[in-house]
Design an enzyme around this catalytic site. Structure first.
Site, mmCIF file in Angstrom:
data_model
loop_
_atom_site.group_PDB
_atom_site.id
_atom_site.type_symbol
_atom_site.label_atom_id
_atom_site.label_comp_id
_atom_site.label_asym_id
_atom_site.label_seq_id
_atom_site.Cartn_x
_atom_site.Cartn_y
_atom_site.Cartn_z
ATOM 1 C CE LYS B 76 -4.465 1.669 2.783
ATOM 2 N NZ LYS B 76 -5.057 2.080 3.898
ATOM 3 C CB SER B 151 -7.936 3.336 2.872
ATOM 4 O OG SER B 151 -7.356 3.095 4.058
ATOM 5 C CB SER B 175 -8.012 0.801 6.004
ATOM 6 O OG SER B 175 -9.498 1.930 5.729
#
Lengths: 39, 469
Positions: B76, B151, B175
């Protein structure tokens, strides 16, 4: 928490960190003057 | 090479048995990445993947390989890899390169893991759909008109589309778990402090944890065991002596049905069906109450913006990233932050600053932190009579891109996931089937929460849920 001891040697990360700053001058991060003596 | 059904264990065996090399494995993933480019899951595919894989092959040839050697990871865009671009999917970090490795990255590097690229995400991890990225939305591979969740949406899509074998995401209010649920993959949020946050761009420092997104529970367990551990650089990381493997039997699953009002009926049906099947496997399903969990979302959206407003003060256009010049230093801050931050980030900073301001601090922040303890007490009390607590991961399947323009309706997506972050307890989302929408099968996730440091309990039940599928 860890003891506030054994700091790393001064300056060993300076170049790397300053490489990422938007504006650098003479080895410092450059910012606009904040305090004006005349006001 | 059956890339669609590959697990870390299988890849390990094939790499060690010389069925294929780490270079060949990485190339197989590169071709999948190219095929799925339109999903917008990667912000950057690294240009030295082959070199990394060659180093992994050398480790394998020397016989010194560990379990993650040669395994292709996506990371990420808020986990630092030294020397590489990183931006938390925000314009305010335009041009910034990480000056150090996150501890989790250092651990994976030591084992010879191969980093494929950095994944798209909601800007600064603020969001539940990956629609808040400054670099465009990510599409759900199960229905490209729908969100992948957020996210860590990019991360979940890389694993779901077989464009990475494993991903590392971050989980502050769900997330990792929620996008894992929406994309039909496994997501783990470890116990707070189990995995170092050093090198994770901070969102909510009392809530954040890095966690794996994988195709199987077994892979999640492998990655967790590799990345966990005390870290001298993260004073909130727990001592290694506390990581004692849970040897107890997992017998009782707690369900607080009073929290399920408003859950999509198909999601609820899938959840109850999974529970029924678990009961046939010998688990006892126990009704429990979590009285203060009703207030969890409200508490979370007081505490989180407060921590965000503090954590994001460092992005001022001075030390890194975007700099927009004004007439004064104050103007520089305002212009850089206004131009660099997207609307959701600005919204939460404003909210958090208000929450922490004089006259409101006690009414909002102190009260929310006190109430947080009440939720933790609820869970601790429940764990006296059950071993894990089960909920659907999300109240709905993946929604359409653009459907939840109202931020509060977006926040409601987190209703079942935020409690694990508020309490610090570990939680796992495991795929539990599909619901049908518009002729497409959309994955749903089954979430388990366990007491602190009992990730093994999660994996035990997770394996049984997998076996059902």
């Amino acid at each position: 928490m860890r003891e506030d001891a054994e700091p790393h040697e001064t300056g060993i990360y300076t170049k790397e960190l300053l490489n990422e700053a938007p504006s650098v001058k003479d080895g410092y991060i450059e910012v606009k003057k904040i305090i004006d003596q005349n006001t | 090479m059956d890339i669609e059904n590959l697990t870390i264990k299988q890849a390990r065996a094939s790499l060690d048995g010389k069925e294929y090399s780490a270079v060949e494995l990485a190339e197989a993933y590169l071709s999948r990445i190219e095929k799925h480019k339109h999903l917008n899951m990667y912000l950057e595919v690294f240009d030295d993947i082959k070199e990394q894989a060659i180093r992994a092959d050398a480790m394998i040839a020397s016989g010194n390989q560990r379990v993650l050697c040669g395994i292709p990871f996506s990371i990420k865009d808020n986990i630092l890899i030294k020397g590489r671009r990183i931006g938390a999917a925000s314009k305010i970090l335009d041009g910034y390169h990480a000056t150090y490795d996150a501890t989790v990255i250092a651990k994976i590097k030591e084992e010879g893991g191969v980093f494929l690229g950095r994944t798209n995400m909601d800007e600064f991890a603020m969001g539940s759909s990956t629609e808040n990225s400054a670099y465009g939305v990510v599409k759900n591979p199960h229905d490209e008109s729908r969100v992948p969740g957020g996210s860590s949406g990019g991360s979940a899509v890389t694993v779901a589309s077989h464009s990475a074998l494993v991903s590392l995401g971050s989980d502050t209010g769900g997330s990792v778990r929620q996008p894992a649920g929406f994309c039909g993959v496994v997501g783990l949020k470890p116990t707070y402090g189990a995995v170092s946050r050093f090198g994770l761009i901070a969102l909510g420092s009392s809530l954040d944890q890095i966690g794996p997104i994988t195709k199987s529970v077994g892979d999640a367990e492998i990655v967790f065991n590799s990345i966990k551990g005390n870290d001298v650089h993260d004073s909130t990381s727990l001592p290694d002596s506390l990581h004692v493997e849970n040897k107890g039997e997992v017998k009782r699953i707690g369900v607080a049905r009073s929290l399920f009002e408003g859950v999509d009926k198909d999601v609820l049906l899938n959840f109850e069906d999974t529970l029924t099947t678990l009961a046939t496997k010998g688990y006892e399903i126990v009704d429990i109450e979590l009285p203060y969990a009703t207030y969890a979302l409200a508490m979370y959206y007081v505490i989180l913006p407060a921590e965000i407003s503090t954590n994001l003060t460092r992005f001022d256009g001075v030390r890194y990233g975007l700099h927009v010049s004004g007439k004064s230093t104050g103007d520089d801050y305002s212009l850089s932050r206004s131009e660099g931050f997207g609307p959701e980030v600005r919204r939460r900073i404003l909210l958090g600053t208000h929450i922490l301001s004089a006259g409101y601090y006690d009414a909002y922040y102190t009260k929310a932190q006190s109430a947080r303890q009440l939720i933790t007490n609820d869970f601790r009390e429940a764990f006296k009579s059950v071993d894990v607590i089960a909920t659907p991961t999300s109240p709905t399947p993946a929604f359409k891109i653009g459907e939840r323009a109202d931020p509060v309706s977006m926040y409601l997506a987190d209703i079942f996931t935020v409690t694990a972050n508020l309490t610090g307890m570990p939680a796992l989302s495991v795929p539990s089937g599909f619901v049908e929408r518009d002729g497409k099968k959309l994955p749903v996730g089954f979430q388990l929460t366990a007491p602190h440091l009992q990730e093994k309990t999660l994996f035990t039940v997770g394996y049984d849920i997998e076996a059902i599928q």
